[in-house]
Structure formats: structure tokens, C-alpha cells
Design a protein around this motif. Structure first.
Motif, mmCIF file in Angstrom:
data_model
loop_
_atom_site.group_PDB
_atom_site.id
_atom_site.type_symbol
_atom_site.label_atom_id
_atom_site.label_comp_id
_atom_site.label_asym_id
_atom_site.label_seq_id
_atom_site.Cartn_x
_atom_site.Cartn_y
_atom_site.Cartn_z
ATOM 1 N N ALA A 94 10.826 -5.390 4.863
ATOM 2 C CA ALA A 94 9.807 -6.035 5.686
ATOM 3 C C ALA A 94 8.482 -5.321 5.489
ATOM 4 C CB ALA A 94 10.200 -5.979 7.157
ATOM 5 N N ALA A 121 2.968 -2.544 12.626
ATOM 6 C CA ALA A 121 4.370 -2.428 12.214
ATOM 7 C C ALA A 121 5.251 -2.398 13.461
ATOM 8 C CB ALA A 121 4.573 -1.166 11.397
ATOM 9 N N PRO A 143 4.477 -5.732 7.203
ATOM 10 C CA PRO A 143 4.672 -4.369 7.700
ATOM 11 C C PRO A 143 6.018 -4.257 8.434
ATOM 12 C CG PRO A 143 2.578 -5.305 8.466
ATOM 13 C CD PRO A 143 3.388 -6.427 7.915
ATOM 14 N N GLY A 144 6.369 -3.010 8.752
ATOM 15 C CA GLY A 144 7.584 -2.795 9.535
ATOM 16 C C GLY A 144 8.739 -2.288 8.707
ATOM 17 N N LYS A 145 8.440 -1.669 7.596
ATOM 18 C CA LYS A 145 9.510 -1.191 6.699
ATOM 19 C C LYS A 145 10.334 -0.056 7.318
ATOM 20 C CE LYS A 145 7.770 0.754 3.058
ATOM 21 N NZ LYS A 145 7.885 2.223 3.180
ATOM 22 N N PRO A 146 9.710 1.038 7.811
ATOM 23 C CA PRO A 146 10.551 2.174 8.211
ATOM 24 C C PRO A 146 11.139 2.037 9.617
ATOM 25 C CG PRO A 146 8.227 2.798 8.215
ATOM 26 C CD PRO A 146 8.276 1.342 7.963
ATOM 27 N N PRO A 187 2.491 2.919 13.427
ATOM 28 C CA PRO A 187 1.326 2.032 13.351
ATOM 29 C C PRO A 187 1.552 0.756 14.194
ATOM 30 C CG PRO A 187 1.911 2.844 11.175
ATOM 31 C CD PRO A 187 3.017 3.250 12.104
ATOM 32 N N HIS A 203 0.823 -1.200 0.000
ATOM 33 C CA HIS A 203 0.000 0.000 0.000
ATOM 34 C C HIS A 203 0.860 1.254 0.000
ATOM 35 C CE1 HIS A 203 0.549 -1.544 4.018
ATOM 36 N NE2 HIS A 203 0.303 -0.385 4.540
HETATM 37 O O1 MOO Z 1 3.490 -1.282 6.636
HETATM 38 MO MO1 MOO Z 1 4.436 0.013 7.346
HETATM 39 O O2 MOO Z 1 5.873 -0.866 6.834
HETATM 40 O O3 MOO Z 1 4.894 -0.811 8.654
HETATM 41 O O4 MOO Z 1 2.721 0.550 7.653
#
Ligand code: MOO
Ligand SMILES: Nc1nc2c(c(=O)[nH]1)N[C@H]1C(S)=C(S)[C@@H](COP(=O)(O)OP(=O)(O)OC[C@H]3O[C@@H](n4cnc5c(N)ncnc54)[C@H](O)[C@@H]3O)O[C@H]1N2
Length: 424
Positions: A273, A298, A275-278, A295, A6
């Protein structure tokens, strides 16, 4: 079902795998904890800091292993033995044999006649039968517990038996939690328009306690780099590790990265990753600093994939592992773009088929409300490079609850006694 990201990451953004990020932070930060002494009764789950030895022998003298009578083995005669003139003494399990006795006859192998005379029905087969020699349980000076052992209830019993009442343990790692964001209001407040409750601090505190750390919760820091730098400095002066929550992305009020980079060395910003990219990983004054996304979902993955293993490293323990079950996918999964390259974590619901096998249905990726997370049974982790699965493929599911609880949840769902809006 086709999953696509997304928030596609920018093409120039350098990202590394979750495994590599963990490797870097484990290799480069300093992991030392001071030792503290705690009462034995409070040492459950703590990690012993040094080798502990038995302070005495147990039993101290020759003792009975069973209830019965103590006799001298050499006094035996042919069976059955009238023993009114044979010296003996009643003994209970664990009690010392009176001076001069060397063997015990079990209560079951005796008979006391109506006239009060004692008969031994079964003579002991060897000298010392049914006794425990001194030091049989513990020998003074023997090693009871090696260093770095996490204490279980049975270890507490052993340490008490070995004469210990205060235990040297590694101090729990103190982990500072800094929630950030102008939109946040403290727990217990009524959120106004555009406001959000700082619910992650509760989540973080619970998670940290669960992995053996001590949370040090800070009040909400506004989106202001000067205030954040001040708070971070304070947290670094007190804690072993710092978590900055929120502001890790690229919004105009996301200052975490610039503030951290100004104080120390950034190891990575951006994980493969979803979720959990940043996620931001840095080292300041030798201490690990993790920028955890705002979030909740994440954030939880960052806790699970990075913060938990870092806490375990402080405590010289292997990372805690979740129980898993094998399950059959109820639909195909196809991953596109970034998601194909990322460690993808999907929340799932479990059920059973007619043969008793687990079936698994993943939630759509976008459905990332924390309430839906609480409703999920487990996590399907899809490693980097996997493009998807076919319907009917067997996958491994990490359980978020004990298996018996999962069974109950499945049963409730099948009976449809669960209120649609019920969160549990
Ligand atoms: O999916 Mo982000 O990477 O955690 O909202
Ligand atoms: N232009 C882009 N925007 C975003 C990207 C991107 O790559 N480009 N990445 C998205 C992803 S993925 C994530 S994850 C988030 C990361 O957001 P931040 O870590 O910067 O967090 P905030 O913006 O401060 O807040 C996001 C969201 O989380 C709520 N939040 C924050 N702290 C708490 C807390 N303590 N308790 C409860 N909820 C919290 C906050 O109110 C927001 O709703 O960025 C995307 N954007």
C-alpha cells in the motif's frame, strides 16, 4: 504524470495486500464485547446486544384512526341520516372508542346543522371502518429489533412504543492509542527545533468516535523499548484493541515491531500500500494490535483500510462505506515499480465539465502534508496490479465530505474566492 515511490521498499521485505492483512486479523483475533444497558435516549448509533420484544400491545383497545365520531355500524339508516336520536361519541385520532361502539365516521363526512343536529353525509362502508383494532401497531411479544442492529432514530421510537426505556447494547470497543516518538510534544505545546506536535492522537480520537469506538488516549511514549512494552502491557489490560502510532518503520529508534513481537504474534509487517506501507498487524492475548505509521496521511489510510473495519467487526457490523462518484481523469496516470503492485490511494480535487460531469485531478503522491489532505475532496484508490489510466478514463472517487459540501468547495474554487493558504 508518472508516479514513482519516494521510499522504495527493500526487495527482501515480505509484504501482503491490504485485503489479505484485514482477512488475517479478522480471522485470528478475538472479537467479543460485554453488554451494557443504556437509557433509550442515549442509545442512538449503538448496537443492540439481544433480541427485543414488544412488552405490550398498541393500541390496547379498539381506537379511532381519524378524528370524527364513534358509532355502531348496525345503527345505520338510509342516507342522509338525521342522527340526533342515534347514539354516537366524538373521538380523536388514536383515542379509544367508548364501550359499545365499533366504527368511526370521519369529521369530513359529518355536518352539524345550525340547530345542533348532526347529519352523517357518508355512511361508513363496513363495520370497523376508520378504527384500529387492538394490537394493530404492535402485538405484545412480537420481535421489535433483532440482535446486532445499529440503532437509527426510527428504531428508538419503536422501542419506546414497545415499552423499553433501557437498552442492552454492545459496549463500544475501547481502543488504546499510544503515540510514540522522542520528537513529539503534546497538543497545545510550542514545537521547538526538530519537534513535532502529537496531532495524530486528535485525528485518531475523531476517527475512532466516528466509527463507533471509544478512544483511550495515552500520553506520548519516548523511543524506549522498555517504556513502550510497559505502556503496551497497560493498554492491553484495559482496551479491546491497541494502536501504536509511529516507530513502525526501520529507523534506529523504531522499536514497535520488536516490542510487539516479544509480546505476541506478528501477522504482517508491511503492506502493499502507498501511502501506508509500514503497517504492523499483530495479536497479543487474542487482541488486535496495529502499528500505525507516523506520517498523518499514511496513518489515515491505515485507519480507513484496517482500523475502521476491525472496529466494525467488534460491533458485528459491515465496514462503513464512503459515498463515491464517477469522475473523468484530467490527465494520464502511469505507475511504476512498487506502486504498480500496491494499493495506491491518491488524494484528489474535483471540478465539473460543461456537461456537468465530475472531472478529477490527483495530487502528486509526495505531497503528503496533513493540510493538503484536508484540502482534498476525495480519494482515488488504484487497486494492486493496475499500471495506470489514460486521460479521459472514468474512475471512482471516494468522497471525504458529503456531496453538498463538495459542491460548495468546487464552487468556491471556481470563483477563486478561496485564499491560497486557506485550510478548511
Ligand atoms: O508512504 Mo509511507 O507508506 O506511508 O510514507
Ligand atoms: N529507510 C526507510 N525509511 C522509511 C521507510 C522505509 O521503508 N525505509 N518507510 C517510510 C514510510 S513509507 C513511512 S510511512 C514512515 C513510517 O514512519 P514510522 O511509522 O516509523 O514513524 P516515525 O518514524 O516515528 O515518524 C514519522 C513521522 O511521523 C511523525 N509522527 C509520528 N507520530 C506522530 C503523531 N502522533 N502525531 C503527529 N506526527 C507524528 C513523526 O514526527 C515523523 O515526522 O517511515 C518512512 N521511512
Amino acid at each position: 504524470m508518472i508516479y514513482s515511490p519516494h521510499t522504495p521498499p527493500s526487495k527482501t521485505e515480505p509484504r501482503i495486500s491490504v485485503g489479505k492483512a484485514l482477512e488475517l486479523i479478522l480471522a485470528e483475533a478475538r472479537y467479543e464485547l460485554p453488554v451494557e444497558r443504556v437509557p433509550l435516549a442515549e442509545s442512538l448509533g449503538r448496537v443492540v446486544a439481544e433480541k427485543l420484544y414488544a412488552r405490550h400491545s398498541l393500541p390496547a383497545v379498539l381506537s379511532a384512526q381519524v378524528d370524527g365520531i364513534a358509532v355502531r355500524f348496525d345503527d345505520r339508516t338510509s342516507l342522509p341520516d338525521r342522527t340526533e336520536d342515534r347514539p354516537f361519541a366524538f373521538v380523536g385520532t388514536g383515542t379509544a372508542l367508548p364501550e359499545g361502539f365499533d366504527t368511526v365516521v370521519r369529521a369530513e363526512d359529518l355536518e352539524i346543522a345550525a340547530d345542533g343536529t348532526l347529519r352523517i353525509l357518508e355512511e361508513p362502508c363496513e363495520k370497523g371502518a376508520c378504527t384500529l383494532p387492538p394490537g394493530w401497531e404492535l402485538r405484545k411479544g412480537e420481535v421489535l429489533i433483532p440482535p446486532d442492529l445499529r440503532l437509527e432514530p426510527q428504531h428508538l421510537g419503536l422501542l419506546a412504543a414497545g415499552g423499553h426505556s433501557e437498552i442492552p447494547v454492545l459496549r463500544r470497543p475501547l481502543v488504546a492509542v499510544l503515540p510514540t516518538g522522542d520528537e513529539l510534544v503534546p497538543q497545545g505545546s510550542m514545537p521547538g527545533p526538530g519537534q513535532n506536535i502529537d496531532s495524530n492522537s486528535a485525528l485518531f480520537a475523531g476517527y475512532l468516535k466516528g466509527v463507533g469506538a471509544e478512544p483511550l488516549l495515552y500520553p506520548i511514549t519516548a523511543d524506549d523499548p522498555v517504556l513502550l512494552a510497559e505502556r503496551l502491557g497497560d493498554a492491553l489490560s484495559k482496551a479491546d484493541m491497541v494502536l501504536i502510532n509511529g516507530g513502525s518503520s526501520r529507523g534506529h529508534r523504531d522499536f514497535t515491531v520488536s516490542v510487539v513481537a516479544g509480546l505476541g504474534r506478528v501477522l504482517s509487517h508491511g503492506l502493499n500500500a502507498a501511502p501506508g506501507k509500514p503497517v504492523l498487524l499483530a495479536i497479543i492475548e487474542g487482541k488486535p494490535v496495529v502499528g500505525v505509521p507516523g506520517p498523518a496521511l499514511a496513518a489515515w489510510y491505515a485507519l480507513e483500510n484496517l482500523v475502521g473495519p476491525i472496529v466494525s467487526r467488534f460491533l458485528a457490523q459491515p465496514p462503513q462505506e464512503r459515498r463515491s462518484v464517477k469522475a473523468i481523469l484530467t490527465r494520464e496516470l502511469r505507475l511504476e515499480g512498487f506502486l504498480k503492485e500496491a494499493l495506491l490511494s491518491l488524494r484528489v480535487l474535483l471540478s465539473r465539465d460543461g456537461e456537468g460531469r465530475y472531472l478529477v485531478s490527483p495530487y502528486p503522491l509526495k505531497n503528503s502534508m496533513v493540510t493538503n489532505f484536508v484540502r482534498s475532496d476525495g480519494i482515488l484508490r488504484i487497486p494492486e496490479g493496475v499500471a495506470g489510466y489514460d486521460k479521459g478514463d472514468e474512475v471512482e472517487i471516494l468522497l471525504l465530505y458529503p456531496q453538498a459540501i463538495i459542491e460548495k468547495r468546487m464552487e468556491k474554487r471556481q470563483l477563486q474566492t478561496l485564499d491560497e493558504s486557506e485550510v478548511f
